[in-house]
Each structure stands twice: as structure tokens, then as C-alpha cells.
Design a protein around this motif. Structure first.
Motif, PDB file in Angstrom:
ATOM      1  N   UNK B 160       0.843  -1.207   0.000  1.00 20.91           N
ATOM      2  CA  UNK B 160       0.000   0.000   0.000  1.00 20.91           C
ATOM      3  C   UNK B 160       0.873   1.249   0.000  1.00 20.91           C
ATOM      4  N   UNK B 178      -2.118   5.173 -13.251  1.00 18.23           N
ATOM      5  CA  UNK B 178      -2.951   5.625 -12.132  1.00 18.23           C
ATOM      6  C   UNK B 178      -2.464   6.881 -11.447  1.00 18.23           C
ATOM      7  N   UNK B 189      -8.921  10.835  -7.390  1.00 14.31           N
ATOM      8  CA  UNK B 189      -9.115   9.612  -6.611  1.00 14.31           C
ATOM      9  C   UNK B 189      -7.850   8.757  -6.641  1.00 14.31           C
ATOM     10  N   UNK B 190      -7.618   8.074  -5.550  1.00 17.17           N
ATOM     11  CA  UNK B 190      -6.401   7.285  -5.389  1.00 17.17           C
ATOM     12  C   UNK B 190      -6.572   5.922  -6.085  1.00 17.17           C
ATOM     13  N   UNK B 191      -6.505   5.943  -7.400  1.00 13.58           N
ATOM     14  CA  UNK B 191      -6.692   4.708  -8.172  1.00 13.58           C
ATOM     15  C   UNK B 191      -5.592   3.701  -7.858  1.00 13.58           C
ATOM     16  N   UNK B 193      -4.164   2.986  -5.020  1.00 10.68           N
ATOM     17  CA  UNK B 193      -4.513   2.154  -3.861  1.00 10.68           C
ATOM     18  C   UNK B 193      -5.805   1.369  -4.057  1.00 10.68           C
ATOM     19  N   UNK B 194      -6.669   1.837  -4.954  1.00  6.23           N
ATOM     20  CA  UNK B 194      -7.849   1.020  -5.265  1.00  6.23           C
ATOM     21  C   UNK B 194      -7.423  -0.282  -5.931  1.00  6.23           C
ATOM     22  N   UNK B 197      -4.175  -4.533  -4.081  1.00  4.93           N
ATOM     23  CA  UNK B 197      -5.027  -5.355  -3.225  1.00  4.93           C
ATOM     24  C   UNK B 197      -6.324  -5.787  -3.880  1.00  4.93           C
ATOM     25  N   UNK B 198      -6.512  -5.470  -5.155  1.00  7.93           N
ATOM     26  CA  UNK B 198      -7.760  -5.867  -5.823  1.00  7.93           C
ATOM     27  C   UNK B 198      -7.661  -7.289  -6.384  1.00  7.93           C
ATOM     28  N   UNK B 202     -10.075  -6.393 -10.717  1.00  8.94           N
ATOM     29  CA  UNK B 202     -10.435  -5.125 -11.359  1.00  8.94           C
ATOM     30  C   UNK B 202      -9.571  -4.841 -12.579  1.00  8.94           C
ATOM     31  N   UNK B 440     -18.335  -1.072  -7.480  1.00  9.06           N
ATOM     32  CA  UNK B 440     -17.124  -0.663  -8.206  1.00  9.06           C
ATOM     33  C   UNK B 440     -16.704  -1.748  -9.194  1.00  9.06           C
TER      34      UNK B 440
END
Lengths: 459, 459
Positions: B160, B178, B189-191, B193-194, B197-198, B202, B440
């Protein structure tokens, strides 16, 4: 549209009573932040007291298609709270309770309206502190919403690292807890970080679980002058590269020093300065200072002027924090036009030196200050927003500054956020990324009611 | 469905030639990770060489509704790579180039297939290192996808914090960068960190910009035994609360020590141990060690056994890293059933001590090891996956362990991720959060083609 708002306002009045304000003065106060951006009044201002009340407010707004604009302390820099499409300002200042503090776990849970100074005052005797410090005494909710940082970020990170978990209200009123209290987690998508920095466009942040840090045994702060900006910046870069964990390492150019001297009644020589702070044990703080002193003398730095006790240190950092106000105070009735870029460290010196030449060309005097340990710096203009000619010159300068940062792999904002002022630069910086942001925004807020017109434009 | 896959496979063959594998042995190799989860074979395995090739692969898969399953080194613990709905395994091992390293900026850009040891080997003479170290020599792409961490997380954070920016391919083949390379940013937006961990649900992570750290002047590692787990854990908690920046502070219970001794031919006494490492200047490392030694003696800790030189240290940490393999080696043909919870520090001792009692009740011998500075620990069972009775006992134990963690505000996974194994626990931990994750996921991957059946269930 206005007809619907009338019904919405009646329902909100029934819910909130006196805590729904429609007087022009209160609406005017919520029409702007501290920047030069054109104020824009909301139809009304709500003062919720609980997360469930925020949820009910969102239900009402959603049913009547009324925009929702979360409001913390109104101290941001990109016009994020201005009601550019009207709607309801949701002022979080009555949600100012510190819900729990665990010194053992080094975390706390606060409502969104708690301010950073309020929190630190409250936990002061518990051996822990909260390091994130934007210039103003901002609310924790606002700081989370804008992914704020400040002078301690080089050591302790920004709100990205400080927030462990959030409780938020979505456009449809749903209450969502984003994460557990654990210090690390691999449990699903990182909703916490998706919402940190979303500037009120995805949700209303109601409660925040924050990571705290142990108060160091020893803290010492120092100020050091340099004969050139390049020397000061090179000292910073070498300090970071050596892995010295400086807590703060702030650059102020000679113009900034002049503004500080005037506003805070200090008498620093009119030269570029580094403001430094070291945290650790007595011995380790002394050793860190020794290393940085050595690096700075290799770059012709002056003597370190020390601030050992708490009062001296507070005075030093208050002077630094007041820089934006100091810059504004140099002109009657001026507004702050604060720029904010962040570049890779290796490009920092060039980027700042080119910016100095550029400032000279504008004919305006603008201080440069920076959280340079992370490559982040600001140029603070004090503008007369009614003077179109002047705004044009500063706008053009601002535009060149951001392009300069983008061209070296930097970002158009290190900490102030996008708000209404930087949407086109975000598009330039992350063209494909903005498409994804729009998809996510559309999926969570299909009617574009959450702080519309900020961060990204929804067609 | 299979008819479409036939066409898809033909198009993929045209694109990739020999780099599309359909042999049973290769498919079998890509049917599982290192966990006990039931293997599930993909229809084929693609070996792309570039981000644009991954994009073309996604285009083909999307047109033919073929699931896409990114594959790194297959060393994860929750069955994240298993093709439970069939589809195409996308093996990133040929994307193993280190694209750039900047020691000045302390960052680098790598393709997803680069492994953590490969990277550290490559940058070893540059004065920087990459600290994140899960047990296996995992790929950086896989580590980003699972938000991996390891023994250094207490000081340097997890993926992270380590990932500055990603280049990913979405379900429709779109290539998205990103974030900029700046060390901090408030740009939208913090893409990043989205997507960190996906777990491949995604996007497919293709390139990663990583933050590196300065190699410390001095590193010393030590091992210390304790007469009780509680004493060891209390030493950890006090160390963290004092703000000592230990680089590593790892707990191994007596069972873990026994497994390590057998597997790595060491001879630690059969007692709970802390494995420690300190980073800094010579003087600062000595001071940190002194502080922790004092804390440990207050808790009846034994002498510190030091590992000063690089070889000794590597041997020590390799022994720790091999724990899962050591546990497995105690039983022929066993698979690893590694649990993974993370709780607030104040609850760690109780949680581990209750778990010890619980383990005793199962009749199985299971080591406990933990990155306890962050409240994260594992219980490592070596199971015979064909023995339903045994699996039932371990499953029930696992279930109680996770509920124990959740009941004290912890998370069902500190670092292994959700995969296919923990979907119901994620739902329990973050019920409203999972609804948002589904929204999402649905917005970015409407046909549910990206690693379907992992992290969240799409109806």
C-alpha cells in the motif's frame, strides 16, 4: 429545480430545526474557502450532529436532487466547498466529538468536525500525537477529504497513511464503514484510500479512525540560512538520500522570509532558509542534527539556530504555518492564490530555479515555500481577484508552473487537491485515469449530487 | 461457452504463437497457488511480453467472455490464481524487465513479473533497497495485486505504501496509468490504492513504480528467547509504543521454533522467540538494540544472539521466511493451510493466548508466527487436503480464529488477501463495504471477467 429545493428545505427544516440555516450571512460564510476562487452560495447550510443525521440529510437531498457540499473549516485552497451548482452546504462543525483514544493501540476515532489542534490538545498527556499539519487548524474530516499533508509528511506521511478507517455516508444515505481498526489489512478493495482525497465528490466523511504516533523523547528544531536556493535544496536531497528520518525539512526562499519577518515579527536574514525538526531519543536527535549540519556546511549553509523548548519551537512553526496569511497581509484586501506542485526529488532544484526566473518575469513578488523533502512546493501569490489583468498574469504563471511539474513526471497538486481550480490539469496528468474516476463517480453517485463540479466534470 | 473459448484460443494463438500454452502440465501448474485450496485448471496460459500485448489479450477475452486470471509466481495463500470458472491464466513471468531505477529519486519502474529478489539483486549497488518481503520470492505484480507485506512492514509499510503508481489493463483492454511519479499527490481519486489489493478482479497490473529506501549504514539482527508468549508479546507492544523504529520484530512460538530447527538445521531452544532487526547509523542501531534489550529483560527475555554480518543475517531471515515450508515439511504430501489475522495491538496477547488454547483442543500441532509489530499473525497448518475429517477440524479452528480477530476490531486478513477462501469473512467484516466493492467491480468489469469468484461474489 428551485421548486424541489423548496420542498427539500422544508423537510430539512423539519429534521434539523434551528440547525438548518438559510440566512445570507451564514450562506455567504459557506460560499468560499481561503482561496481566490469566486464564492458561490449554497441555498442553505445544515449543521448535523450525528452520522445518522447526515444519512437522513442525504436521503432528503437525493430525493429532491439537491447537491450536497460537505464543509469542514473552509480553509482549503482550491474552492472545494464553493456551491457552484447551488445546493446544501453540510457543515460538520457540530460533529466535533473525539469518540475514543487508545494510547496502547496508538489510534483514535473522531467525528469529522474535530480539528487537528483540538485533537492534539486532547491527547497531549497520553504520550501520542497526530502529525498531519496543513497550515490552518483544519477539521479532520476536511483533511481526509482532501488528502491533506503538511510539514511532517516527509517523516509521518499524509492523510493517506494516517487514516485507518472511515465511516462515510453515500449519496443515497447509506452508511459505510470502510475498514477494520487493524494497522494493516488485505481485506478487499481499499475503500478507505479511495475516499481519502475524493473531496466530497463520492461521500460525506463522518467518522475517522486515525493512526497516532508516539511522542518522541526529544524534539529539536533549527533554522539554517543558505546563500543560494540550490545549496538549500541540495542539502535537502542529500539528507533524504542518506535516509536521515528528518521530521520536518521546509524550504523558504528570501521573499518568504521577508513575509514571515513582517507578519511574525522575526528577524531572519533575507536569504533562503531551511526550517528543520528532528525527532527521537536525545542521542539520536543529536546525531541526526550532526549529519544534516555536516551536509549543510558542505553547501555553505550558515549556523543552525536552535529552538529547544516547546514555546520556541511552536513559535518557529507557527511562523512557517502562517506563511499564506503572511503573504496575503502584504497587500490590503488580497486573496490567496496558492499554487501547489510536487515533483521527483531529482528535478526539484531545476524546477524551483526555473520558477524563480519565471516569477521575476511576472513583475509580482511571490514567496516560494516547500515541503521539499517530498518534492512538494508552493508559490503563494496575494491577488486582487477583481483585477482581471492581474489574475491573467498569475493564471499564466500558474499554468507554466504546473506544466513544468508535469513535464518532469510530477503532479499538479501535492496536497491542496483538485477542487474546481485544477480539473483540466488532472485531465492532462492522468487522461485515462480520469475516465476511470468518472466511471467510479457515476457508479456511486449516479445523479452527480455529491459536490458536483469538483475534481472531475460529469457530462 | 466452450465454443467461444475455441475461437478465443485461436485468436490468442495468432497473437502469441508459442507463448500460448494449452498443454495439461502447464495448465496444471497454473491451477493452484501454495495453499490447500482445490486446484482448478485454466483453458490455456498466455505469456505476454508487454503491456500492449496484455491489452490485446484482454480485448480478445472480453469479446469472447473468457475469464482472465493474472498469474505471478503462484506463491499466494488464498487460491487467488485458481481458475474456478475456467478461462485464461495470464502468466506475467516474461514481463520481467526492470525498466528504470533512480537512486536519486529513490524509486524504480518494473514490469509485473520482476520478483522481489531479482529487484534487490539488481539495485544492490545503488544504495537503495526494496523492503517488502513476503515469504516467497513473489513477483512485484502479484505482491501489488494482493497488497503483500512481510517482516519489514512494521518499519517500511506494505505494498500500500510502496507502490507510487501503476500501469494497468482493464477488462476492456484499456491501458491506465494511475498516478504520477511524485512521492505524494492530491490529484484525484487514489486509483493506485484502489488497484493495490484488488487481487486481479479489477485489472491486470502490468507496470509498477515503487518507492525504494536508502540502505542503512548499519543493520544488526538478533534473536531472543522468552519463557512465555505473553512476555514476548508484551516486549513487542512496549517497543512499538515507545516509538522505537524496529525494522523487523517477528514472533515465533515454540512449535514454530521446532519446525525451523528441523527445516533449517538451527538449534534454537524450544521456547517462544523474537527475531529482531535494527536499521540506522551504527550508533542509532546500538541505541535501539539497547532499548529493546532493556524492555525484553523486564519481561525475562534471554540474551540477544546477534547476527552482524550479511550472511548470518540472511540465514536468520531465510529460516524465518521458510516457516511455511518448514511447517509443510513436517508431514509428507501436506499442503499449507495458513491463516492470517491482524488485530489492534492491545488485543494481540489475548488473541494469541486464546488461540494457543484453541490449537491444543484441535489435537494438531500448528506453529504460530507473526509480524506482531503490526498485530498480524499466522497459524500454519500442514493439512492432507484429501482428508475431509481433518479439513473439517482445521476449518472450524480457522473459523473461530477469524471470529476472534473480528470480535476485537481486527481484520480477517492482514496480508494474504481474500482470494476464494475468505469471501464470507470479508462480508462479515465489512458488510456495507462489500456492497460498495460490488458496485465498483460492476462498473469497471461489467461482465465479471477479471478473476471471477475471487474477493467478492457477483450474482
Amino acid at each position: 429545480m428551485m421548486a424541489n429545493f423548496t420542498v427539500a428545505l422544508k423537510e430539512l427544516k423539519d429534521l434539523l430545526g434551528d440547525r438548518l440555516e438559510t440566512s445570507p450571512s451564514v450562506r455567504q460564510h459557506h460560499a468560499h474557502d481561503e482561496s481566490f476562487h469566486q464564492p458561490a452560495m449554497p441555498e442553505a447550510v445544515a449543521f448535523p450532529k450525528s452520522t445518522s443525521e447526515v444519512s437522513e440529510i442525504a436521503h432528503i437531498c437525493m430525493r429532491h436532487h439537491m447537491p450536497m457540499l460537505p464543509f469542514g473549516t473552509g480553509t482549503a485552497m482550491e474552492g472545494g466547498v464553493n456551491a457552484i451548482h447551488g445546493g446544501l452546504s453540510i457543515d460538520m462543525s457540530l460533529m466535533n466529538k473525539i469518540l475514543s483514544v487508545s494510547a496502547e493501540d496508538m489510534d483514535c476515532v473522531v467525528q469529522a468536525g474535530v480539528t487537528r489542534k483540538q485533537l492534539n490538545e486532547y491527547i497531549r498527556d497520553r504520550g501520542v500525537f497526530f502529525p498531519i499539519d496543513p497550515g490552518a487548524d483544519a477539521s479532520i474530516g476536511g483533511m481526509a477529504a482532501t488528502r491533506a499533508s503538511g510539514t511532517n509528511a516527509v517523516r509521518y506521511g499524509t492523510m493517506r497513511e494516517a487514516v485507518l478507517s472511515l465511516t462515510v455516508v453515500l449519496a443515497d444515505g447509506k452508511i459505510v464503514k470502510t475498514s477494520s481498526r487493524a494497522r494493516k489489512s488485505a481485506a478487499g478493495y481499499d475503500l478507505t484510500r479511495l475516499f481519502v482525497g475524493s473531496e466530497g465528490t463520492l461521500c460525506i466523511i463522518c467518522e475517522i479512525t486515525l493512526r497516532l504516533h508516539a511522542v518522541p523523547e526529544a524534539i529539536s528544531a533549527a533554522v539554517c540560512s543558505f546563500s543560494s536556493l540550490k545549496d538549500a535544496i541540495d542539502t535537502v536531497i542529500e539528507t533524504i538520500q542518506m535516509g536521515v528520518p528528518v521530521a520536518r525539512i521546509e524550504l523558504l526562499d528570501a521573499v518568504a522570509i521577508e513575509a514571515v519577518n513582517q507578519f511574525s515579527h522575526t528577524d531572519y536574514p533575507l536569504l533562503p532558509h531551511l526550517f528543520l525538526e528532528f525527532h527521537g531519543t536525545q542521542q539520536w536527535v543529536a546525531e541526526q542534527a550532526e549529519i544534516v549540519k555536516e551536509l549543510s556546511s558542505e553547501h555553505q549553509g550558515g549556523d543552525f539556530q536552535w529552538a529547544f523548548n516547546t514555546e520556541e519551537r511552536n513559535a518557529l512553526w507557527q511562523a512557517r504555518h502562517d506563511l499564506a496569511y503572511a503573504a496575503r497581509a502584504r497587500r490590503p484586501n488580497a486573496r490567496i492564490y496558492s499554487t501547489d506542485v510536487c515533483v521527483p526529488l531529482s528535478r526539484l532544484a531545476d524546477c524551483i530555479l526555473e520558477t524563480v526566473v519565471d516569477i521575476t518575469g511576472t513583475g509580482f513578488s511571490m514567496p516560494i515555500v516547500g515541503h521539499v523533502g517530498d518534492g512538494n512546493f508552493h508559490v503563494v501569490a496575494a491577488v486582487d481577484p477583481s483585477n482581471a489583468e492581474e489574475l491573467k498574469v498569475i493564471d499564466a504563471f500558474h499554468d507554466r508552473l504546473i506544466r513544468r511539474a508535469l513535464s518532469v513526471g510530477g503532479t499538479c497538486t501535492g496536497e491542496h487537491g483538485i477542487g474546481q481550480g485544477k480539473k483540466s490539469y488532472l485531465q492532462e496528468e492522468l487522461p485515462a485515469g480520469v475516465d476511470i474516476m468518472k466511471i467510479i463517480k457515476g457508479s456511486l453517485d449516479p445523479d452527480n449530487l455529491m459536490n458536483p463540479g469538483k475534481v472531475i466534470d460529469i457530462e
